[in-house]
Motif scaffolding. Sequence first.
Motif, PDB file in Angstrom:
ATOM      1  N   LYS A  70       0.845  -0.520  -0.608  1.00  0.00           N
ATOM      2  CA  LYS A  70      -0.037   0.221  -0.294  1.00  0.00           C
ATOM      3  C   LYS A  70       1.068   1.540   0.129  1.00  0.00           C
ATOM      4  CE  LYS A  70      -4.454  -1.911   2.517  1.00  0.00           C
ATOM      5  NZ  LYS A  70      -4.626  -1.285   1.811  1.00  0.00           N
ATOM      6  N   THR A  71       0.551   2.725  -0.551  1.00  0.00           N
ATOM      7  CA  THR A  71       1.191   3.526  -0.414  1.00  0.00           C
ATOM      8  C   THR A  71      -0.070   5.018   0.677  1.00  0.00           C
ATOM      9  OG1 THR A  71       1.938   2.727  -3.057  1.00  0.00           O
ATOM     10  CG2 THR A  71       1.475   5.010  -2.394  1.00  0.00           C
ATOM     11  N   SER A  72       1.306   5.385   1.081  1.00  0.00           N
ATOM     12  CA  SER A  72       0.576   6.599   1.459  1.00  0.00           C
ATOM     13  C   SER A  72      -0.558   7.316   1.078  1.00  0.00           C
ATOM     14  CB  SER A  72       1.205   7.044   2.723  1.00  0.00           C
ATOM     15  OG  SER A  72       2.293   8.089   2.001  1.00  0.00           O
ATOM     16  N   ILE A  73      -1.508   7.945   1.701  1.00  0.00           N
ATOM     17  CA  ILE A  73      -2.312   8.527   1.167  1.00  0.00           C
ATOM     18  C   ILE A  73      -2.447  10.301   0.533  1.00  0.00           C
ATOM     19  CG2 ILE A  73      -4.613   7.870   2.622  1.00  0.00           C
ATOM     20  CD1 ILE A  73      -4.574   9.685   4.452  1.00  0.00           C
ATOM     21  N   TYR A 107       0.361   8.530  12.785  1.00  0.00           N
ATOM     22  CA  TYR A 107       0.492   7.863  11.573  1.00  0.00           C
ATOM     23  C   TYR A 107       0.314   6.187  11.440  1.00  0.00           C
ATOM     24  CZ  TYR A 107       0.901   5.991   6.562  1.00  0.00           C
ATOM     25  OH  TYR A 107       0.518   6.467   5.258  1.00  0.00           O
ATOM     26  N   VAL A 108      -0.483   5.708  11.399  1.00  0.00           N
ATOM     27  CA  VAL A 108       0.025   4.365  11.150  1.00  0.00           C
ATOM     28  C   VAL A 108      -0.876   4.129  10.306  1.00  0.00           C
ATOM     29  CG1 VAL A 108      -1.661   2.998  12.219  1.00  0.00           C
ATOM     30  CG2 VAL A 108      -2.014   5.284  13.203  1.00  0.00           C
ATOM     31  N   MET A 109       0.021   2.914  10.156  1.00  0.00           N
ATOM     32  CA  MET A 109      -0.223   1.884   8.796  1.00  0.00           C
ATOM     33  C   MET A 109      -0.787   0.908   9.365  1.00  0.00           C
ATOM     34  SD  MET A 109       3.433   3.191   6.880  1.00  0.00           S
ATOM     35  CE  MET A 109       4.238   3.338   8.471  1.00  0.00           C
ATOM     36  N   PRO A 110      -1.529   0.278   8.990  1.00  0.00           N
ATOM     37  CA  PRO A 110      -2.000  -1.574   9.992  1.00  0.00           C
ATOM     38  C   PRO A 110      -1.344  -2.204   8.583  1.00  0.00           C
ATOM     39  CG  PRO A 110      -4.202  -0.093   8.026  1.00  0.00           C
ATOM     40  CD  PRO A 110      -2.498   0.532   8.706  1.00  0.00           C
ATOM     41  N   PHE A 118      -3.793   6.025   8.224  1.00  0.00           N
ATOM     42  CA  PHE A 118      -4.660   6.861   9.296  1.00  0.00           C
ATOM     43  C   PHE A 118      -3.518   7.803   9.852  1.00  0.00           C
ATOM     44  CE2 PHE A 118      -5.443   8.267  13.682  1.00  0.00           C
ATOM     45  CZ  PHE A 118      -7.067   9.041  13.253  1.00  0.00           C
ATOM     46  N   PHE A 119      -3.702   9.445   9.866  1.00  0.00           N
ATOM     47  CA  PHE A 119      -2.976  10.595   9.680  1.00  0.00           C
ATOM     48  C   PHE A 119      -3.977  11.435  10.644  1.00  0.00           C
ATOM     49  CE2 PHE A 119      -1.591  14.765   9.426  1.00  0.00           C
ATOM     50  CZ  PHE A 119      -0.139  14.809   9.253  1.00  0.00           C
ATOM     51  N   GLU A 120      -3.680  11.474  11.877  1.00  0.00           N
ATOM     52  CA  GLU A 120      -4.262  13.070  12.027  1.00  0.00           C
ATOM     53  C   GLU A 120      -2.985  14.373  12.573  1.00  0.00           C
ATOM     54  OE1 GLU A 120      -6.978  14.817  12.372  1.00  0.00           O
ATOM     55  OE2 GLU A 120      -7.837  13.251  11.164  1.00  0.00           O
ATOM     56  N   GLN A 147     -11.876   7.436  16.858  1.00  0.00           N
ATOM     57  CA  GLN A 147     -12.151   7.362  15.692  1.00  0.00           C
ATOM     58  C   GLN A 147     -11.763   6.092  15.961  1.00  0.00           C
ATOM     59  OE1 GLN A 147     -10.865   9.387  12.287  1.00  0.00           O
ATOM     60  NE2 GLN A 147     -11.047   7.589  10.932  1.00  0.00           N
ATOM     61  N   ASN A 148     -11.815   4.343  15.371  1.00  0.00           N
ATOM     62  CA  ASN A 148     -11.593   3.643  15.581  1.00  0.00           C
ATOM     63  C   ASN A 148     -11.124   3.134  14.152  1.00  0.00           C
ATOM     64  OD1 ASN A 148     -11.595   0.338  14.151  1.00  0.00           O
ATOM     65  ND2 ASN A 148     -13.043   0.337  15.558  1.00  0.00           N
TER      66      ASN A 148
END
Length: 207
Positions: A70-73, A107-110, A118-120, A147-148
């Motif tokens: 996968k590639t980051s958003i 920043y989270v990479m599942p 996920f980035f916040e 947020q989940n």
Amino acid sequence: MRKKIILGLLLGLLISCKMDNKSLPVQKNTSDFKNEVDTLFFRNDTIISIKKVSNNASIFNWGIRNKYMKTSIDTIPFSVLNKEKIKFTDKYAYIKDACGSGCNYIYVMPFDENGKDFFELYPLLYDFKKDIVIYKSDNKSSLLTIQNIFTGYKEEFIEDYDRTTRPETLAIDSISLNNNILFVKWFNADKEIVVSEIDINKFLERP
């Protein structure tokens, strides 16, 4: 004799120019960064690599070997010099880092083929065993957002909190999670302490 003196002066001038040129810093063209890929981790079957797009911005690629990548958003405000800030859990790789004065992010990479990164900004608390991240959103009326990060389900909690603090996360005095109850101690608009208890069980449901 006069010719020798003139030749000596010219030779000295040429040497001086060469030395000055060597001392000048070489500016690196940022277009070169597109070719700089650094594989950071190859642990068991998980892979994380970084493509450097500037000195302080990168694009992440991650996944499971021979299954998916996968590639980051978007670009992430991360320097490859901070590799040690990448942490692992059983299900995720994540980074919690600063992004300027008074600014921080998560920043989270599942490691799940159906999961999304996920980035916040302004994370307040996270529990990756529960897939939960709590943060201060851009909504000025919202004290916090739960947020989940797997399902994407989220909810903002609107409160009349103290908006004079900078950053506004300082309106929250403390936050903790115990037995699926979120305890938040925060300052209201009158700068009085308020304690809220929030049941997070609905955020833990998965399809």
